[in-house]
Design an enzyme around this catalytic site. Structure first.
Site, mmCIF file in Angstrom:
data_model
loop_
_atom_site.group_PDB
_atom_site.id
_atom_site.type_symbol
_atom_site.label_atom_id
_atom_site.label_comp_id
_atom_site.label_asym_id
_atom_site.label_seq_id
_atom_site.Cartn_x
_atom_site.Cartn_y
_atom_site.Cartn_z
ATOM 1 N N ALA A 35 0.766 -1.090 0.060
ATOM 2 C CA ALA A 35 0.008 0.052 -0.002
ATOM 3 C C ALA A 35 0.851 1.380 0.064
ATOM 4 O O ALA A 35 1.789 1.235 0.932
ATOM 5 C CB ALA A 35 -0.906 0.131 1.256
ATOM 6 N N ASP A 36 0.588 2.156 -0.957
ATOM 7 C CA ASP A 36 1.011 3.670 -0.855
ATOM 8 C C ASP A 36 0.295 4.556 -0.207
ATOM 9 O O ASP A 36 -0.992 3.795 0.404
ATOM 10 C CB ASP A 36 1.650 4.037 -2.351
ATOM 11 C CG ASP A 36 0.345 4.185 -3.056
ATOM 12 O OD1 ASP A 36 -0.840 4.074 -2.546
ATOM 13 O OD2 ASP A 36 0.415 4.377 -4.431
ATOM 14 N N TRP A 37 0.650 5.546 -0.085
ATOM 15 C CA TRP A 37 -0.401 6.489 0.583
ATOM 16 C C TRP A 37 -1.722 6.763 -0.040
ATOM 17 O O TRP A 37 -2.832 6.861 0.824
ATOM 18 C CB TRP A 37 0.344 8.077 0.810
ATOM 19 C CG TRP A 37 0.299 8.828 -0.678
ATOM 20 C CD1 TRP A 37 1.274 8.669 -1.502
ATOM 21 C CD2 TRP A 37 -0.773 9.782 -0.894
ATOM 22 N NE1 TRP A 37 0.964 9.389 -2.498
ATOM 23 C CE2 TRP A 37 -0.452 10.079 -2.194
ATOM 24 C CE3 TRP A 37 -1.908 10.000 -0.575
ATOM 25 C CZ2 TRP A 37 -1.177 10.926 -3.114
ATOM 26 C CZ3 TRP A 37 -2.711 10.986 -1.364
ATOM 27 C CH2 TRP A 37 -2.350 11.317 -2.695
ATOM 28 N N ASP A 39 -3.294 4.211 -1.350
ATOM 29 C CA ASP A 39 -4.013 3.244 -1.124
ATOM 30 C C ASP A 39 -4.569 3.131 0.627
ATOM 31 O O ASP A 39 -5.749 2.908 0.721
ATOM 32 C CB ASP A 39 -3.103 1.805 -1.106
ATOM 33 C CG ASP A 39 -2.796 1.650 -2.540
ATOM 34 O OD1 ASP A 39 -3.600 1.636 -3.173
ATOM 35 O OD2 ASP A 39 -1.656 1.243 -2.748
#
Length: 92
Positions: A35-37, A39
């Site tokens: 997960a990135d920001w 997500d």
């Protein structure tokens, strides 16, 4: 945080990332889940939509690194709301 709320939040997280809820320990990092920001932001919106009474909009998605961080944010918001409700009842 009550167990029912924690279980519901973990269920939403597992569904959102398509993983087994058993992988979601408090120490699990969102980065390790891929997960990135963005997500994380989408996840917070999903939690607000699917878990009644939960609002976590005041926290930046990039400030939440682990499942435990997210649970503590939700718990603090939940406790703040309860405190405000009790103060309001006491003032009546």
């Amino acid at each position: 945080m009550n167990d029912g709320l924690a279980a519901k939040v973990r269920s939403v997280i597992a569904e959102h990332f398509g993983i087994d809820a058993k992988r979601l320990t408090d120490e699990a990092r969102f980065g390790d889940l891929g997960a990135d920001w963005l997500d994380r932001l989408e996840l917070m919106i999903a939690i607000e939509d699917q878990v009644p009474g939960v609002e976590i909009a005041d926290v930046g998605a990039d400030q939440i690194d682990t499942i435990g961080d997210l649970m503590r944010v939700i718990e603090s918001v939940d406790n703040d709301r309860l405190g405000a409700m009790l103060i309001g009842m006491a003032q009546r």
